[in-house]
Design a protein around this motif. Sequence first.
Motif, PDB file in Angstrom:
ATOM      1  N   PHE A  16       0.824  -1.201   0.000  1.00 47.50           N
ATOM      2  CA  PHE A  16       0.000   0.000   0.000  1.00 47.50           C
ATOM      3  C   PHE A  16       0.863   1.258   0.000  1.00 47.50           C
ATOM      4  N   ALA A  17       1.946   1.266   0.769  1.00 50.20           N
ATOM      5  CA  ALA A  17       2.839   2.431   0.832  1.00 50.20           C
ATOM      6  C   ALA A  17       3.440   2.723  -0.547  1.00 50.20           C
ATOM      7  N   ASP A  18       3.916   1.674  -1.225  1.00 55.60           N
ATOM      8  CA  ASP A  18       4.503   1.850  -2.557  1.00 55.60           C
ATOM      9  C   ASP A  18       3.471   2.371  -3.553  1.00 55.60           C
ATOM     10  N   GLU A  19       2.267   1.848  -3.470  1.00 59.54           N
ATOM     11  CA  GLU A  19       1.231   2.264  -4.412  1.00 59.54           C
ATOM     12  C   GLU A  19       0.693   3.666  -4.100  1.00 59.54           C
ATOM     13  N   VAL A  20       0.692   4.060  -2.841  1.00 55.45           N
ATOM     14  CA  VAL A  20       0.309   5.440  -2.502  1.00 55.45           C
ATOM     15  C   VAL A  20       1.308   6.409  -3.132  1.00 55.45           C
ATOM     16  N   GLU A  21       2.566   6.023  -3.143  1.00 55.25           N
ATOM     17  CA  GLU A  21       3.581   6.867  -3.780  1.00 55.25           C
ATOM     18  C   GLU A  21       3.284   7.025  -5.279  1.00 55.25           C
ATOM     19  N   VAL A  22       2.871   5.944  -5.920  1.00 52.02           N
ATOM     20  CA  VAL A  22       2.478   6.008  -7.336  1.00 52.02           C
ATOM     21  C   VAL A  22       1.260   6.914  -7.489  1.00 52.02           C
ATOM     22  N   LEU A  23       0.294   6.764  -6.602  1.00 52.13           N
ATOM     23  CA  LEU A  23      -0.918   7.587  -6.647  1.00 52.13           C
ATOM     24  C   LEU A  23      -0.579   9.068  -6.535  1.00 52.13           C
ATOM     25  N   ILE A  24       0.319   9.396  -5.638  1.00 53.01           N
ATOM     26  CA  ILE A  24       0.720  10.796  -5.450  1.00 53.01           C
ATOM     27  C   ILE A  24       1.379  11.338  -6.711  1.00 53.01           C
ATOM     28  N   GLN A  25       2.181  10.518  -7.384  1.00 49.78           N
ATOM     29  CA  GLN A  25       2.829  10.950  -8.626  1.00 49.78           C
ATOM     30  C   GLN A  25       1.809  11.141  -9.742  1.00 49.78           C
ATOM     31  N   GLU A  26       0.806  10.272  -9.801  1.00 54.12           N
ATOM     32  CA  GLU A  26      -0.214  10.359 -10.839  1.00 54.12           C
ATOM     33  C   GLU A  26      -1.175  11.523 -10.606  1.00 54.12           C
ATOM     34  N   TRP A  27      -1.442  11.800  -9.382  1.00 54.27           N
ATOM     35  CA  TRP A  27      -2.396  12.834  -8.998  1.00 54.27           C
ATOM     36  C   TRP A  27      -1.655  14.164  -8.974  1.00 54.27           C
ATOM     37  N   GLU A  28      -1.789  14.924 -10.025  1.00 50.58           N
ATOM     38  CA  GLU A  28      -0.994  16.139 -10.178  1.00 50.58           C
ATOM     39  C   GLU A  28      -1.242  17.168  -9.082  1.00 50.58           C
TER      40      GLU A  28
END
Length: 145
Positions: A73-85
């Motif tokens: 979940f931590a790794d994917e939240v990081e991806v989410l933050i990058q995708e969410w401008e």
Amino acid sequence: MLRRRLTLASVLLCLSCLFPLTVQLQTRICARDLIPRVQFLQARSDLMSLDCRLYTPGIEDYMRCPSSTIKCFADEVEVLIQEWERVPYGGFKLNVKLGQLASLLNETLEDSGCFQCELSKEQRADKFLEDLLSTLETVNSQRCP
């Protein structure tokens, strides 16, 4: 001589009182502060406009492999933050806090036969946050007094 014995006895008494407290503090692993952060992100109106899919472990993954599930979940939240401008407040450092929680759960992937994050189902961002919230609530129900 008597004074030294009293001092030593006082020190030992203090240590014997503190030891159970440190053991009790180590067993408390809570995620209460993370839940409002996830709920805030869920309430964002621009969440539905995100066109990304995130690896999403489920509750059964958490029950079998707590640390690797939270790390995923931590790794994917990081991806989410990058995708969410326009992610608000940098995501409240949610990925960092989740990483800290995963390390507190202290399990190794090799020893436990746990899964790799990439083997989880890919879900939309809103479903990912919903499953993350459910998992954090499970953490609290199992590990918080």
